[in-house]
Design a protein around this motif. Structure first.
Motif, short mmCIF file in Angstrom:
data_model
loop_
_atom_site.label_atom_id
_atom_site.label_comp_id
_atom_site.label_asym_id
_atom_site.label_seq_id
_atom_site.Cartn_x
_atom_site.Cartn_y
_atom_site.Cartn_z
N VAL A 102 0.85 -1.19 0.00
CA VAL A 102 0.00 0.00 0.00
C VAL A 102 0.89 1.24 0.00
O VAL A 102 1.87 1.34 0.74
N GLY A 103 0.53 2.19 -0.84
CA GLY A 103 1.28 3.44 -0.87
C GLY A 103 2.40 3.46 -1.88
O GLY A 103 3.00 4.49 -2.14
N VAL A 104 2.72 2.30 -2.47
CA VAL A 104 3.78 2.23 -3.47
C VAL A 104 3.22 2.66 -4.82
O VAL A 104 2.16 2.21 -5.23
N ASP A 105 3.93 3.53 -5.49
CA ASP A 105 3.51 4.01 -6.80
C ASP A 105 4.46 3.45 -7.86
O ASP A 105 5.56 3.97 -8.06
N PRO A 106 4.05 2.37 -8.54
CA PRO A 106 4.93 1.77 -9.55
C PRO A 106 5.34 2.76 -10.64
O PRO A 106 6.47 2.69 -11.15
N PRO A 123 7.68 -9.33 -6.47
CA PRO A 123 8.97 -9.76 -7.00
C PRO A 123 9.00 -9.95 -8.51
O PRO A 123 10.00 -9.64 -9.16
N GLN A 124 7.92 -10.45 -9.09
CA GLN A 124 7.91 -10.65 -10.54
C GLN A 124 7.98 -9.31 -11.28
O GLN A 124 8.70 -9.17 -12.27
N ASP A 125 7.23 -8.33 -10.79
CA ASP A 125 7.28 -7.01 -11.41
C ASP A 125 8.64 -6.37 -11.20
O ASP A 125 9.20 -5.75 -12.12
N ALA A 126 9.18 -6.52 -10.00
CA ALA A 126 10.48 -5.92 -9.70
C ALA A 126 11.58 -6.56 -10.56
O ALA A 126 12.46 -5.85 -11.07
N PHE A 127 11.50 -7.87 -10.74
CA PHE A 127 12.51 -8.54 -11.56
C PHE A 127 12.45 -8.07 -13.01
O PHE A 127 13.48 -7.85 -13.65
N ASN A 184 12.35 -16.21 -11.99
CA ASN A 184 12.66 -16.81 -13.30
C ASN A 184 14.15 -17.16 -13.27
O ASN A 184 15.00 -16.38 -13.71
N LEU A 185 14.44 -18.34 -12.76
CA LEU A 185 15.83 -18.72 -12.49
C LEU A 185 16.67 -18.78 -13.77
O LEU A 185 17.83 -18.36 -13.78
N ASN A 186 16.10 -19.29 -14.84
CA ASN A 186 16.85 -19.37 -16.09
C ASN A 186 17.23 -17.99 -16.61
O ASN A 186 18.36 -17.76 -17.04
N GLN A 187 16.28 -17.08 -16.57
CA GLN A 187 16.55 -15.72 -17.04
C GLN A 187 17.54 -15.01 -16.14
O GLN A 187 18.43 -14.30 -16.60
N ALA A 188 17.39 -15.24 -14.83
CA ALA A 188 18.33 -14.64 -13.89
C ALA A 188 19.74 -15.14 -14.14
O ALA A 188 20.71 -14.37 -14.13
N HIS A 189 19.86 -16.44 -14.40
CA HIS A 189 21.18 -16.99 -14.68
C HIS A 189 21.79 -16.38 -15.93
O HIS A 189 22.99 -16.05 -15.96
N ASP A 190 21.00 -16.19 -16.96
CA ASP A 190 21.51 -15.58 -18.19
C ASP A 190 22.04 -14.16 -17.93
O ASP A 190 23.10 -13.78 -18.42
N LEU A 191 21.26 -13.40 -17.16
CA LEU A 191 21.68 -12.03 -16.84
C LEU A 191 22.97 -12.02 -16.02
O LEU A 191 23.90 -11.25 -16.28
N LEU A 192 23.01 -12.88 -15.01
CA LEU A 192 24.17 -12.92 -14.12
C LEU A 192 25.40 -13.46 -14.84
O LEU A 192 26.53 -12.99 -14.62
#
Length: 226
Positions: free
Chosen positions: A4-8, A35-39, A68-76
């Motif tokens: 509540v109160g967070v403005d995306p 977390p999905q939106d933040a990622f 999204n572990l696969n995507q995270a791994h690609d980025l990292l």
């Protein structure tokens, strides 16, 4: 669900700002989102032109990448192998370990062998213990031969975390190592491995001239099975 109160929209404006400080604040505020939106929003920031922004983004992927572990791994993987800044590459190694990416070992090994930067090597070796892949023992025993004391220290610690009995023979020579801090970490690592084979090594360390080493060895002995 978003807090509540967070403005995306306001966060989106910050992370796309031309001002580095705004982007850094935006990355911090991403923690308030789902977390999905933040990622999704943090991904472009891992390629930001500013190294501080890339570091902050890569560090936060450690807590967001599970969506999204696969995507995270690609980025990292990209940052680990190709970033121009050591601290960003080190953060990528840490994030891979934090996410327990099971297929990260090959990338970490490649990065270790492709750099002469001992700080990056230290970060990679330290990350391998947290990664939890027993196949890392080979690289860790190689790192025991590093000319850098801190890399040796990290390798001993990670071998302890992995708890693989085959590590004991590689660790045995360090019972008489000149640096007491290495012997101290060894006493802890042997206790973590915890098999009967470590008892005589710990008994030797329990009589060490450095009080901290002797105390750590006695504590490890106390937790061994009779």
């Amino acid at each position: 669900m978003e807090n509540v109160g967070v403005d995306p929209a306001a966060i989106q404006e910050l992370i796309t700002s031309e001002d580095v400080g705004d982007r850094l604040r935006g990355i911090n505020q991403l923690r308030s989102l789902d977390p999905q939106d933040a990622f999704r929003l943090i991904q472009p920031l891992s390629q930001d032109e500013n190294s501080r922004v890339r570091y902050a983004a890569v560090s936060q992927i450690a807590s967001l990448g599970h969506t999204n572990l696969n995507q995270a791994h690609d980025l990292l993987r990209d940052r680990l192998l190709h970033d121009s800044e050591t601290d960003v590459r080190a953060a990528a190694a840490d994030a891979m370990a934090a996410l327990q990416v099971p297929f990260a070992l090959e990338d970490l090994e490649t990065a270790y062998h492709s750099t002469n930067d001992w700080l990056l090597q230290f970060s990679i070796i330290a990350a391998l213990g947290a990664l939890g892949n027993p196949a890392a023992v080979g690289l860790l025993t190689e790192a025991l031969k590093s000319p850098q004391e801190l890399v040796k220290l990290a390798a001993i610690g990670s071998l302890g975390e992995l708890k693989q009995p085959e590590s004991i023979e590689y660790l045995r020579p360090f019972v008489a190592y000149p640096d007491w801090q290495v012997r101290h970490r060894l006493a802890i690592a042997l206790g973590q491995i915890g098999t009967p084979e470590v008892r005589p090594l710990l008994e030797q360390l329990a009589t060490d001239s450095a009080a901290a080493v002797a105390e750590a060895a006695r504590a490890s002995l106390a937790h061994l099975a009779p």
